[in-house]
Scaffold this motif. Structure first.
Motif, PDB file in Angstrom:
ATOM      1  N   ARG A 299       0.856  -1.193   0.000  1.00  0.00           N
ATOM      2  CA  ARG A 299       0.000   0.000   0.000  1.00  0.00           C
ATOM      3  C   ARG A 299       0.891   1.241   0.000  1.00  0.00           C
ATOM      4  O   ARG A 299       1.969   1.242   0.585  1.00  0.00           O
ATOM      5  CB  ARG A 299      -0.906   0.055   1.232  1.00  0.00           C
ATOM      6  CG  ARG A 299      -2.234  -0.679   1.090  1.00  0.00           C
ATOM      7  CD  ARG A 299      -2.055  -2.146   1.058  1.00  0.00           C
ATOM      8  NE  ARG A 299      -3.329  -2.873   1.135  1.00  0.00           N
ATOM      9  CZ  ARG A 299      -3.414  -4.170   1.026  1.00  0.00           C
ATOM     10  NH1 ARG A 299      -2.312  -4.904   0.832  1.00  0.00           N
ATOM     11  NH2 ARG A 299      -4.577  -4.773   1.089  1.00  0.00           N
ATOM     12  N   GLN A 300       0.430   2.279  -0.661  1.00  0.00           N
ATOM     13  CA  GLN A 300       1.162   3.547  -0.665  1.00  0.00           C
ATOM     14  C   GLN A 300       0.539   4.454   0.388  1.00  0.00           C
ATOM     15  O   GLN A 300      -0.666   4.704   0.358  1.00  0.00           O
ATOM     16  CB  GLN A 300       1.078   4.214  -2.035  1.00  0.00           C
ATOM     17  CG  GLN A 300       1.674   3.378  -3.166  1.00  0.00           C
ATOM     18  CD  GLN A 300       1.571   4.113  -4.489  1.00  0.00           C
ATOM     19  OE1 GLN A 300       1.931   5.291  -4.579  1.00  0.00           O
ATOM     20  NE2 GLN A 300       1.088   3.424  -5.509  1.00  0.00           N
ATOM     21  N   ILE A 301       1.369   4.951   1.306  1.00  0.00           N
ATOM     22  CA  ILE A 301       0.877   5.850   2.346  1.00  0.00           C
ATOM     23  C   ILE A 301       1.479   7.224   2.117  1.00  0.00           C
ATOM     24  O   ILE A 301       2.690   7.409   2.158  1.00  0.00           O
ATOM     25  CB  ILE A 301       1.244   5.327   3.748  1.00  0.00           C
ATOM     26  CG1 ILE A 301       0.643   3.934   3.965  1.00  0.00           C
ATOM     27  CG2 ILE A 301       0.744   6.288   4.821  1.00  0.00           C
ATOM     28  CD1 ILE A 301       0.989   3.307   5.305  1.00  0.00           C
ATOM     29  N   GLU A 302       0.599   8.184   1.846  1.00  0.00           N
ATOM     30  CA  GLU A 302       1.019   9.550   1.543  1.00  0.00           C
ATOM     31  C   GLU A 302       0.700  10.442   2.741  1.00  0.00           C
ATOM     32  O   GLU A 302      -0.433  10.467   3.221  1.00  0.00           O
ATOM     33  CB  GLU A 302       0.273  10.039   0.305  1.00  0.00           C
ATOM     34  CG  GLU A 302       0.617  11.448  -0.124  1.00  0.00           C
ATOM     35  CD  GLU A 302      -0.197  11.878  -1.323  1.00  0.00           C
ATOM     36  OE1 GLU A 302      -0.562  13.070  -1.392  1.00  0.00           O
ATOM     37  OE2 GLU A 302      -0.499  11.025  -2.185  1.00  0.00           O
ATOM     38  N   PHE A 303       1.697  11.176   3.217  1.00  0.00           N
ATOM     39  CA  PHE A 303       1.521  12.023   4.394  1.00  0.00           C
ATOM     40  C   PHE A 303       1.744  13.485   4.029  1.00  0.00           C
ATOM     41  O   PHE A 303       2.780  13.852   3.475  1.00  0.00           O
ATOM     42  CB  PHE A 303       2.485  11.603   5.507  1.00  0.00           C
ATOM     43  CG  PHE A 303       2.452  12.496   6.716  1.00  0.00           C
ATOM     44  CD1 PHE A 303       1.248  12.955   7.242  1.00  0.00           C
ATOM     45  CD2 PHE A 303       3.633  12.884   7.336  1.00  0.00           C
ATOM     46  CE1 PHE A 303       1.223  13.788   8.359  1.00  0.00           C
ATOM     47  CE2 PHE A 303       3.618  13.721   8.450  1.00  0.00           C
ATOM     48  CZ  PHE A 303       2.401  14.174   8.952  1.00  0.00           C
ATOM     49  N   ALA A 330      -7.495   1.568   7.447  1.00  0.00           N
ATOM     50  CA  ALA A 330      -7.527   2.173   6.115  1.00  0.00           C
ATOM     51  C   ALA A 330      -6.780   1.302   5.097  1.00  0.00           C
ATOM     52  O   ALA A 330      -7.242   1.119   3.960  1.00  0.00           O
ATOM     53  CB  ALA A 330      -6.918   3.568   6.166  1.00  0.00           C
ATOM     54  N   CYS A 331      -5.643   0.750   5.510  1.00  0.00           N
ATOM     55  CA  CYS A 331      -4.866  -0.124   4.619  1.00  0.00           C
ATOM     56  C   CYS A 331      -5.636  -1.398   4.284  1.00  0.00           C
ATOM     57  O   CYS A 331      -5.588  -1.904   3.153  1.00  0.00           O
ATOM     58  CB  CYS A 331      -3.524  -0.476   5.263  1.00  0.00           C
ATOM     59  SG  CYS A 331      -2.357   0.904   5.361  1.00  0.00           S
ATOM     60  N   GLU A 332      -6.361  -1.936   5.268  1.00  0.00           N
ATOM     61  CA  GLU A 332      -7.148  -3.154   5.034  1.00  0.00           C
ATOM     62  C   GLU A 332      -8.319  -2.895   4.095  1.00  0.00           C
ATOM     63  O   GLU A 332      -8.811  -3.811   3.441  1.00  0.00           O
ATOM     64  CB  GLU A 332      -7.670  -3.693   6.367  1.00  0.00           C
ATOM     65  CG  GLU A 332      -6.587  -4.294   7.256  1.00  0.00           C
ATOM     66  CD  GLU A 332      -7.132  -4.719   8.603  1.00  0.00           C
ATOM     67  OE1 GLU A 332      -8.224  -4.264   8.978  1.00  0.00           O
ATOM     68  OE2 GLU A 332      -6.454  -5.509   9.286  1.00  0.00           O
ATOM     69  N   ALA A 333      -8.761  -1.628   4.006  1.00  0.00           N
ATOM     70  CA  ALA A 333      -9.939  -1.301   3.199  1.00  0.00           C
ATOM     71  C   ALA A 333      -9.623  -1.139   1.717  1.00  0.00           C
ATOM     72  O   ALA A 333     -10.536  -1.099   0.892  1.00  0.00           O
ATOM     73  CB  ALA A 333     -10.588  -0.024   3.731  1.00  0.00           C
ATOM     74  N   GLY A 337      -1.375  -1.650  -3.896  1.00  0.00           N
ATOM     75  CA  GLY A 337      -1.051  -0.587  -4.838  1.00  0.00           C
ATOM     76  C   GLY A 337      -1.853   0.679  -4.653  1.00  0.00           C
ATOM     77  O   GLY A 337      -1.502   1.722  -5.193  1.00  0.00           O
ATOM     78  N   ASP A 338      -2.956   0.620  -3.897  1.00  0.00           N
ATOM     79  CA  ASP A 338      -3.785   1.802  -3.674  1.00  0.00           C
ATOM     80  C   ASP A 338      -3.142   2.734  -2.648  1.00  0.00           C
ATOM     81  O   ASP A 338      -2.224   2.356  -1.921  1.00  0.00           O
ATOM     82  CB  ASP A 338      -5.181   1.397  -3.207  1.00  0.00           C
ATOM     83  CG  ASP A 338      -6.020   0.834  -4.344  1.00  0.00           C
ATOM     84  OD1 ASP A 338      -5.576   0.928  -5.502  1.00  0.00           O
ATOM     85  OD2 ASP A 338      -7.103   0.288  -4.075  1.00  0.00           O
ATOM     86  N   ILE A 339      -3.677   3.955  -2.587  1.00  0.00           N
ATOM     87  CA  ILE A 339      -3.100   4.996  -1.734  1.00  0.00           C
ATOM     88  C   ILE A 339      -3.966   5.230  -0.499  1.00  0.00           C
ATOM     89  O   ILE A 339      -5.187   5.294  -0.583  1.00  0.00           O
ATOM     90  CB  ILE A 339      -2.955   6.324  -2.506  1.00  0.00           C
ATOM     91  CG1 ILE A 339      -1.989   6.148  -3.693  1.00  0.00           C
ATOM     92  CG2 ILE A 339      -2.467   7.445  -1.595  1.00  0.00           C
ATOM     93  CD1 ILE A 339      -1.896   7.377  -4.570  1.00  0.00           C
TER      94      ILE A 339
END
Length: 425
Positions: A299-303, A330-333, A337-339
């Motif tokens: 997962r891509q995590i943008e801060f 949020a990552c599980e949802a 590859g999603d953000i």
């Protein structure tokens, strides 16, 4: 069967019967706003019965005087107000903790007991703000020792009494406020409904905490023994179907063990160790932990931090727990590859808001309202306490947790927290 074994069984049964009586008594307490007298009377009678004393009173203490709010014995008409000076109750209020005196006549240094009574047990009534507002006092004609279990029982009822008295005063203040603002009927009605809902929620959480403390203790020990027994069978030669059943049993036992731990965590009062924290730095530390977790893999995590930096007073470990839980959800949802986006915003009224966005499937409105309720979960095998614990921690920081979800923007979980006031030198 040996006599020792019979005695142990008898002792265990007696302990369980006493705990059952306590649960029945606690369950029978049904506080309704404005009906304080009968509620406290039931508490006084319950304490006398459960620990076996001759007389119990519930008092409210203020400015050096105590007012008897409820008594297990008839005291006659009129207000019963006494000076705390020289009384055992005065010692409890001064010390701020429980006091057990086997014989007050032989130990006059603690204070004077009512005429005709010797033994004394006093438990302070402490509010959620850690303020002592009164006592539960039990008296016995004959000298007697009070056990640790006796003290723990009365402390359970003291917590309920303190909550009821505190809530009663809140309610009285609310009524006075309503009277002064009769012109604003619609606004006043909304505020009253909100306050009543909070009072009911406090009472429900208190009941869950008291029940959990007793039941979890009874379940955890035998569960540990069962898990040890199941693990022993892994060393034996089993058929494939037997191995599958054993694995399933161990998995369910471990899930039950996690549930017990989370129930205790939820029931435990939130005691915070507050320090000045930089919000951006806190989120950066959380992300270091998140990247190592399976849920965040691929997962891509943008801060997006807030500029200039904003500081809050908070318990670092507990706030980390809050944001780790929200970001993991949020990552599980979302799919690989999603953000998942984190954004910190400085709000008006000296608040900062941390928003966590995900573009997964929207949450139905009927589910959204239940997400932070205890024991409600949409995950297979979930305990339903993750968001409930998260909300309690945020509320303990005088913050707010909110969740919104729709088809266009996905789901946003927002945590609002008060910021440290700016100081000029």
């Amino acid at each position: 069967m040996s006599k020792t074994s019979d005695d142990e069984i008898l002792l265990h049964n007696q302990t369980w019967q006493r705990e059952r009586q306590i649960i029945i008594r606690l369950s029978s307490l049904n506080y309704r706003t404005g009906e304080l007298g009968s509620y406290l009377h039931n508490i006084a009678c319950g304490v006398s019965e459960l620990i076996g004393v001759d007389w119990t009173v519930v008092t409210f203490c203020q400015e050096g005087f105590e007012t008897v709010l409820a008594s297990s014995l008839e005291m006659g008409e009129g207000e019963h107000v006494y000076s705390l000076h020289g009384l055992l109750t005065g010692t409890v209020i001064k010390m701020g903790h429980s006091l057990a005196v086997k014989d007050a006549k032989k130990n006059p240094e603690y204070g004077q007991a009512p005429e005709g009574y010797c033994a004394y047990l006093g438990i302070p009534l402490r509010t959620a703000e850690n303020k002592v507002i009164g006592t539960i006092c039990s008296f016995n004609h004959q000298p007697r020792d009070f056990t640790k279990e006796d003290i723990q029982i009365v402390e359970l009822f003291a917590e309920r009494a303190a909550t009821a008295i505190d809530n009663y005063h809140l309610y009285q203040q609310q009524c006075k406020f309503n009277h002064l603002l009769e012109a604003e009927v619609e606004k006043r009605t909304t505020e009253l409904q909100t306050t009543q809902a909070k009072l009911l929620e406090q009472e429900r959480l208190a009941a869950i905490g008291e029940f959990a403390a007793m039941i979890v203790h009874e379940i955890r020990n035998p569960l540990t023994t069962m898990i040890m027994g199941l693990k022993y069978f892994r060393k034996t030669i089993l058929t494939e179907s037997a191995q599958e059943r054993l694995a399933l049993a161990l998995s369910e036992a471990s899930r039950l063990e996690r549930l017990l731990s989370e129930i205790l965590l939820y029931a435990k009062p939130q005691v915070l160790e507050l320090y000045e924290l930089d919000v951006n730095e806190l989120i950066y530390e959380v992300l270091l932990c998140i990247h190592e977790m399976p849920e965040a893999m691929e997962r891509q995590i943008e801060f997006i931090p807030v500029l200039p930096t904003v500081k809050i007073f908070g318990d670092k470990d507990k706030l980390k727990q809050v944001f780790i839980n929200i970001i993991r959800n949020a990552c599980e949802a979302v799919a690989a590859g999603d953000i998942v986006k984190l954004k910190v915003d400085f709000l008006h009224r000296n608040k900062v808001c941390v928003n966590v966005y995900n573009g997964g499937e929207p949450i139905p409105s009927e589910v959204l309202t239940k997400l932070s309720q205890p024991f409600f979960s949409t995950k297979p095998g979930g305990t339903g306490l993750g968001l409930a614990i998260t909300k309690r921690i945020v509320n303990a920081h005088n913050g707010e947790l909110s969740i919104c979800s729709d088809l266009l923007i996905g789901t946003t979980v927002s945590v609002q927290l008060p910021v440290v006031p700016f100081r000029s030198f």
